[in-house]
Design an enzyme around this catalytic site. Structure first.
Site, PDB file in Angstrom:
ATOM      1  N   SER A  65      -2.831  -0.770  -3.299  1.00 14.02           N
ATOM      2  CA  SER A  65      -2.852   0.696  -3.247  1.00 14.02           C
ATOM      3  C   SER A  65      -3.871   1.338  -4.186  1.00 14.02           C
ATOM      4  O   SER A  65      -4.160   2.532  -4.054  1.00 14.02           O
ATOM      5  CB  SER A  65      -1.459   1.255  -3.555  1.00 14.02           C
ATOM      6  OG  SER A  65      -0.589   1.069  -2.459  1.00 14.02           O
ATOM      7  N   LYS A  68      -6.603   3.086  -2.465  1.00 11.31           N
ATOM      8  CA  LYS A  68      -6.413   4.421  -1.891  1.00 11.31           C
ATOM      9  C   LYS A  68      -7.258   5.473  -2.611  1.00 11.31           C
ATOM     10  O   LYS A  68      -7.703   6.443  -1.998  1.00 11.31           O
ATOM     11  CB  LYS A  68      -4.933   4.811  -1.960  1.00 11.31           C
ATOM     12  CG  LYS A  68      -4.015   3.937  -1.116  1.00 11.31           C
ATOM     13  CD  LYS A  68      -2.542   4.243  -1.390  1.00 11.31           C
ATOM     14  CE  LYS A  68      -1.629   3.352  -0.569  1.00 11.31           C
ATOM     15  NZ  LYS A  68      -0.195   3.579  -0.874  1.00 11.31           N
ATOM     16  N   TYR A 193      -7.575  -1.576   7.158  1.00 13.31           N
ATOM     17  CA  TYR A 193      -6.723  -1.237   6.014  1.00 13.31           C
ATOM     18  C   TYR A 193      -6.275  -2.494   5.270  1.00 13.31           C
ATOM     19  O   TYR A 193      -6.244  -2.524   4.033  1.00 13.31           O
ATOM     20  CB  TYR A 193      -5.515  -0.432   6.495  1.00 13.31           C
ATOM     21  CG  TYR A 193      -4.645   0.113   5.384  1.00 13.31           C
ATOM     22  CD1 TYR A 193      -5.071   1.177   4.596  1.00 13.31           C
ATOM     23  CD2 TYR A 193      -3.399  -0.448   5.120  1.00 13.31           C
ATOM     24  CE1 TYR A 193      -4.266   1.683   3.575  1.00 13.31           C
ATOM     25  CE2 TYR A 193      -2.588   0.051   4.097  1.00 13.31           C
ATOM     26  CZ  TYR A 193      -3.027   1.108   3.333  1.00 13.31           C
ATOM     27  OH  TYR A 193      -2.240   1.598   2.321  1.00 13.31           O
ATOM     28  N   TYR A 245       3.336   5.920  -7.524  1.00 16.47           N
ATOM     29  CA  TYR A 245       4.408   6.012  -6.550  1.00 16.47           C
ATOM     30  C   TYR A 245       5.419   7.089  -6.978  1.00 16.47           C
ATOM     31  O   TYR A 245       5.030   8.117  -7.529  1.00 16.47           O
ATOM     32  CB  TYR A 245       5.081   4.643  -6.341  1.00 16.47           C
ATOM     33  CG  TYR A 245       4.124   3.549  -5.950  1.00 16.47           C
ATOM     34  CD1 TYR A 245       3.230   3.715  -4.901  1.00 16.47           C
ATOM     35  CD2 TYR A 245       4.101   2.323  -6.616  1.00 16.47           C
ATOM     36  CE1 TYR A 245       2.351   2.720  -4.526  1.00 16.47           C
ATOM     37  CE2 TYR A 245       3.230   1.302  -6.247  1.00 16.47           C
ATOM     38  CZ  TYR A 245       2.356   1.517  -5.203  1.00 16.47           C
ATOM     39  OH  TYR A 245       1.496   0.531  -4.841  1.00 16.47           O
ATOM     40  N   VAL A 263       0.699  -2.968  -5.472  1.00 15.46           N
ATOM     41  CA  VAL A 263       1.805  -3.917  -5.484  1.00 15.46           C
ATOM     42  C   VAL A 263       1.369  -5.343  -5.808  1.00 15.46           C
ATOM     43  O   VAL A 263       2.209  -6.242  -5.890  1.00 15.46           O
ATOM     44  CB  VAL A 263       2.607  -3.888  -4.158  1.00 15.46           C
ATOM     45  CG1 VAL A 263       3.299  -2.557  -3.978  1.00 15.46           C
ATOM     46  CG2 VAL A 263       1.721  -4.244  -2.979  1.00 15.46           C
TER      47      VAL A 263
END
Length: 309
Positions: A65, A68, A193, A245, A263
């Site tokens: 992540s 992102k 992705y 998160y 993660v």
């Protein structure tokens, strides 16, 4: 904040390492289960090129992540902020990062922010290119500009593992395709992705990327403005409000710097105007953040007065 001594940094890592035993590596992506959960490392990178690494610094991690933030910056440069935020919101959420709940209940049905999986998938769909390879190459080229390292690539084993098991992400994509947030083939987007999340580097490269964000998009090593200042500002704002998160508020109180976790156990942090920090500790808490990594950043923030607040 000045360069720390190596023994001082090693001591902080040693103090935080014990917290890894309270968590476990991500088990829903089979390839990530293989990593030793007690590994812990940290790197700091300063605008003048001064850098330090402590702990298991040679260990590589996949961005997951953390990517992102990278694709958000690239999508804004490709499409403009107005286009991006017409399709993805800008608000934090208390829901887990992979939740579908808000897509079903808000109107218009668009992801709340770019740091949850639904929002990140929508952002990746905005990256320009005529093929999966061309779009991935553009993401990698951007990372090469951020790190100054043209050897950074993706881990094919992790990418394949993610692609084969990402059923919930597929569900998010199909839901957003129904709502016209996504307009491309779902399997092609999932391939891109999965490879994006599997981009691999060590903690020092992670800290170098963080330093570019800390310096408002300017890479002091290459003396290149890698992204516009306003793009860096937007990304750092999302890192503060949504980057950890649904523990982002707690992190802002306890650490108080822009950061994004993944993660795999990685965390990229940007101390505005000062330095970048890269952390890796594979054992996660229930929200998907590195347990020992969080503790290490909290200790560093208190010791060196890093908080923005």
């Amino acid at each position: 904040m000045q360069c720390q001594s190596q023994p001082e940094l090693e001591q902080l890592v040693a103090e935080a390492r014990g917290y890894a035993r309270l968590g476990k590596a991500a088990d829903y992506i089979p390839a990530l289960q293989k990593v030793d959960p007690e590994l812990l490392s940290v790197s700091l990178f300063y605008p003048d090129g001064c850098h330090f690494t402590a702990g298991d610094g040679n260990q590589k991690l996949t961005l997951q992540s953390i990517s992102k933030v990278i694709t958000l910056a690239l999508a804004i440069m490709d499409r403009g902020a107005e286009y991006v935020f017409e399709r993805v919101g800008q608000e934090p959420t208390g829901d887990p990062f992979n939740s579908i709940a808000k897509l079903e209940t808000i109107n218009p049905s668009k992801p709340l922010n770019p740091m949850i999986n639904a929002g990140a998938l929508a952002i990746t769909s905005m990256i320009k290119g005529n093929s999966i390879k061309e779009r991935l190459d553009r993401i990698l080229d951007f990372i090469h500009d951020l790190t100054g390292n043209s050897a950074v690539s993706y881990n094919a084993e992790v990418a394949s593992s993610e692609f084969e098991t990402s059923h919930l992400n597929r569900a998010l994509c199909y839901f957003m395709k129904q709502s016209k947030v996504i307009n491309e083939d779902v399997e092609e987007l999932m391939e891109l992705y999965s490879k994006q999340c599997s981009i691999e580097m060590d903690c020092l490269a992670l800290a170098e990327m963080g330093c570019v964000f800390a310096m408002d998009g300017f890479n002091t090593e290459t003396e290149k403005q890698v992204m516009p200042r306003d793009v860096a500002r937007i990304c750092k704002t999302f890192m503060i409000t949504c980057g950890m998160y649904n523990a982002s508020g707690e992190f802002a109180i306890n650490v108080g710097i822009p950061a994004k976790s993944g993660v795999s156990g990685g965390i990229m942090a940007a101390v505005p105007g000062k330095c970048g920090i890269g952390v890796f500790g594979a054992a996660l808490d229930e929200k998907g953040n590195s347990l020992a990594g969080l503790k290490l950043l909290e200790m560093m923030s208190r010791k060196y007065s890093l908080s923005m607040f």
